[in-house]
Write a protein that holds these residues in place. Sequence first.
Motif, mmCIF file in Angstrom:
data_model
loop_
_atom_site.group_PDB
_atom_site.id
_atom_site.type_symbol
_atom_site.label_atom_id
_atom_site.label_comp_id
_atom_site.label_asym_id
_atom_site.label_seq_id
_atom_site.Cartn_x
_atom_site.Cartn_y
_atom_site.Cartn_z
ATOM 1 N N GLY A 1 -4.141 2.088 -0.522
ATOM 2 C CA GLY A 1 -3.692 0.909 -1.257
ATOM 3 C C GLY A 1 -3.410 -0.298 -0.385
ATOM 4 O O GLY A 1 -2.708 -1.211 -0.820
ATOM 5 N N VAL B 1 -4.127 -3.562 -2.069
ATOM 6 C CA VAL B 1 -3.756 -3.638 -3.484
ATOM 7 C C VAL B 1 -3.271 -5.036 -3.868
ATOM 8 O O VAL B 1 -3.553 -5.518 -4.971
ATOM 9 N N ILE C 1 -8.290 -0.762 -9.098
ATOM 10 C CA ILE C 1 -7.067 0.051 -9.160
ATOM 11 C C ILE C 1 -7.368 1.388 -9.830
ATOM 12 O O ILE C 1 -6.904 2.447 -9.389
ATOM 13 N N GLY D 1 0.816 -1.210 0.000
ATOM 14 C CA GLY D 1 0.000 0.000 0.000
ATOM 15 C C GLY D 1 0.848 1.257 0.000
ATOM 16 O O GLY D 1 0.550 2.225 -0.705
ATOM 17 N N GLY E 1 3.002 -3.339 -5.458
ATOM 18 C CA GLY E 1 2.401 -2.052 -5.139
ATOM 19 C C GLY E 1 2.729 -0.988 -6.170
ATOM 20 O O GLY E 1 1.851 -0.223 -6.602
ATOM 21 N N LYS F 1 -8.875 3.742 -7.383
ATOM 22 C CA LYS F 1 -7.888 4.290 -6.451
ATOM 23 C C LYS F 1 -7.060 5.391 -7.119
ATOM 24 O O LYS F 1 -6.770 6.421 -6.513
ATOM 25 N N PHE G 1 2.361 1.641 -3.411
ATOM 26 C CA PHE G 1 1.341 2.086 -4.375
ATOM 27 C C PHE G 1 1.228 3.612 -4.369
ATOM 28 O O PHE G 1 1.063 4.232 -5.416
ATOM 29 N N ALA H 1 1.139 -1.824 -9.715
ATOM 30 C CA ALA H 1 -0.317 -1.649 -9.791
ATOM 31 C C ALA H 1 -0.692 -0.303 -10.398
ATOM 32 O O ALA H 1 -1.760 -0.165 -11.010
ATOM 33 N N ASN H 2 0.180 0.699 -10.260
ATOM 34 C CA ASN H 2 -0.098 2.011 -10.849
ATOM 35 C C ASN H 2 -0.155 1.968 -12.371
ATOM 36 O O ASN H 2 -0.731 2.850 -12.989
#
Length: 349
Positions: free
Chosen positions: A324, A327, A295, A60, A283, A298, A63, A286-287
């Motif tokens: 996150g 995540v 995602i 998190g 983490g 977020k 992230f 995931a972006n």
Amino acid sequence: IVFCYLPVVLYTAIFAFRKYERKPDAEEFFVAGRSLGPAVFLLSLFGTNMTAFTILGSAGHAFGNGILTFGLMASASAFIIPLCLFLFGTRIWALGRRFGFITPVQMFRDRWECSHIGTFIFVLQAALLVPYIIIGVMGGGTTIAAISGGAVPYWAGGAIVALVVMSYVFLGGMRGTALVNAFQTVLFLSFGLAAVLFIGYRSGGFSGARGRIAASPDAWLLNRERVSPWFFFAYTLIPLSTITFPHISIFCLTARRMREFKRTIILYPICILAIWLPCVFLGVAANGMRDVPAIDQKLEARAALSSPSTPPEDRAALRAEARGDDVVIVLLEHYSPLWLAGLLGAGIM
């Protein structure tokens, strides 16, 4: 899978309790008779320190803050914690073996020959430890709620985890706790690696996610440009607290021989690498995984937070949406088979 894992944990504690019954004394219950071998000592010491704060929190934090999470916490811990075990853990073990100590409070009380200072330190350690314990329960509740799709509420998941932990601690004592920690550490290390590889394969490769991040306004996630060197260096002070945690210092009393510390100090940084790297990597990556609806939500909330036109009254709700902490579970749900998500979810708890 998760609800099959929990009875296995309880059975492990009952197995340890039967061994304790044959030698019913305080030393066996609190420090496992000072008899833990190298493998169990390493895995249990590491597992009791790497809680949901590590597994969920590191992903998190990565992230929202990028790859520097690994440098801030993992690399500092990999250096400082083994150093603390070498300088202080070995001395705690030697004093415990010589004078029969089974808690850190006894050491302080006898060192200054004052029972009141022992009481004060007990209260202080308990007060500082309670939030740390609650984080683990929160992580269990978050995990069960996420992998069940909300069928099990967050509060119920936390209650289940708390009851299971209380049961195996009271039934199995330190030996049961050590065996459970060793078991769950092996579980997470094994299936954590499998999950990272599977998510990377199913999502089209981490290089693609990295490329999308580098080409976006979030390119700063891949470097340390927003953190000053002094702030970065200050994080090396945080792992100094590890040896003062009562559950860590008590674990130092459980080793069979001084030799167990040597192996633990050598292998501890490798264990940190094996757990932190996958979590931080997932983490950050995931972006760049824009095809995951949870995602996307977020990321949109985080973008809205950085906009000056966002009303202050909306920021609290957006901040909650942008968190996150789940995540890893979101990526497991989207990219991995159900059985792998269940096994890793069990390991997280």
